[in-house]
Design an enzyme around this catalytic site. Structure first.
Site, short mmCIF file in Angstrom:
data_model
loop_
_atom_site.label_atom_id
_atom_site.label_comp_id
_atom_site.label_asym_id
_atom_site.label_seq_id
_atom_site.Cartn_x
_atom_site.Cartn_y
_atom_site.Cartn_z
N HIS A 205 0.82 -1.22 0.00
CA HIS A 205 0.00 0.00 0.00
C HIS A 205 0.86 1.27 0.00
O HIS A 205 0.68 2.17 -0.81
CB HIS A 205 -0.88 0.03 1.27
O1 RIB Z 1 -4.57 -0.03 4.97
C1 RIB Z 1 -3.19 -0.04 4.70
C2 RIB Z 1 -2.46 0.95 5.54
O2 RIB Z 1 -2.57 0.60 6.91
C3 RIB Z 1 -0.93 0.97 5.26
O3 RIB Z 1 -0.47 2.28 5.44
C4 RIB Z 1 -0.37 0.07 6.32
O4 RIB Z 1 0.98 0.42 6.69
C5 RIB Z 1 -1.28 0.37 7.47
O5 RIB Z 1 -0.83 1.56 8.07
#
Ligand code: RIB
Ligand code: CA
Length: 315
Positions: free
Chosen positions: A239
């Site tokens: 992500h």
């Molecule tokens: O939903 C994904 C996010 O949540 C990413 O930033 C991961 O590191 C968590 O923080």
């Protein structure tokens, strides 16, 4: 001219991978890395930001911001995915856990110094950003751009069926930032879940004769084991890495103007991001959202930048 980048994050293994890439990427000047609680509690997130920079020993050290806990107690974290320490239980020892400046002060100072030249990349909950804009609303219009990893348009949730983790952790702050006059680009689950890597990704990391390779080979395997054990997934979603690529190469991504807000109430939907996509919407658009990516380009660029981090990080 190098892009001036401030990374606000809750490390977190995907945060750490994004930071590793950013610190050695061409034409990027990481002016600060500020911690916020999310994946792990504030004190651990602050320690992890320091650990990551110490392990990587980049040519230019960014200013570091220390997280202060949210106004409400953390109701959820992601230690089962990222490890008790947030970095795969590697137990990195921080040589000098200096009690640095609060993240909000670092962010405020840099917006005032760099103004429209500054891109803020948020990889965790929006607690710090909401505090900064709340203390001085003029800063929201002064910063160049906010690139935010989080939310979901049509992809549902991950931490709950309805909400994405970063927005769910602190929905009040997320709603305040969504409503701010800052120039915002959202990188939602709809696209970050297309940035998926299988186990072979580990074999492609830089060799452990390099600083970056040693660091990444310490933390990344844990993420594969934990998502398989707890989520039943055979891939990891990078992500935060995708959000970094959006911040560095915005021209490579298709975006759409959207009108978004965040649900603050409810047991089922608290933290869900809601967008007015009716044929005749009456919410005003308040941000851009990435809606399409070039998968082969992302995979190739990711590998090039990780290789570069290995080469530039030394031994
Ligand atoms: O939903 C994904 C996010 O949540 C990413 O930033 C991961 O590191 C968590 O923080
Ligand atoms: Ca994160």
């Amino acid at each position: 001219m190098a892009r001036k980048l401030l990374i606000d994050c809750d490390p977190g293994i995907d945060d750490a991978l994004a930071i590793t890439i950013a610190l050695f990427a061409p034409d990027v000047d990481v002016v600060a890395i500020t911690a916020t609680e999310g994946n792990v509690a504030a004190a651990q997130a602050s320690c992890n930001v320091q650990s990551i920079v110490e392990q990587l020993d980049p040519p230019r050290y960014p200013r570091l911001g220390m997280a202060r806990g949210g106004d409400a107690p953390l109701t959820v974290d992601a230690r089962r995915i990222h490890g008790e320490d947030g970095l795969g239980n590697t137990g990195f020892v921080v040589s000098r856990l200096h009690h640095g400046h609060p993240s909000e002060k670092i962010i405020t100072d840099l917006i005032r110094e760099e103004k429209e030249n500054l891109t803020i990349l948020t990889l965790g909950p929006l607690t710090n950003i909401a505090r900064v804009f709340g203390a001085d609303p003029s800063l929201a219009s002064s910063v160049g751009r906010l690139v935010m990893m989080g939310g979901s348009i049509q992809a549902g949730g991950n931490v709950t069926p309805a909400a994405e983790f970063n927005m769910h952790c602190d929905p009040v702050s997320a709603a305040a930032v969504f409503r701010s006059p800052s120039t915002k680009i959202l990188v939602p689950l709809d696209v970050t879940q297309q940035c998926a890597e299988g186990l072979s990704f580990i074999d492609e990391l830089p060799p452990d004769t390099t600083r970056a390779g040693r660091f990444l080979r310490c933390i990344v395997p844990f993420l594969f084991r934990s998502v398989r054990q707890h989520l039943g997934l055979e891939v990891v979603y990078l992500h935060d890495v995708l959000a970094l690529l959006v911040a560095l190469y915005p021209e490579r991504f298709e975006t759409s103007e959207v009108a978004g807000d965040v649900e603050l109430e409810g047991n089922l939907c608290r933290g869900a991001t809601v967008f007015d996509r009716r044929p005749r919407p009456d919410w005003r658009t308040n941000m851009e959202a990435v809606v399409r990516l070039d998968g082969p380009w992302v995979r190739s660029k990711l590998r090039d930048l990780i290789d570069l981090a290995g080469q530039r990080s030394g031994h």
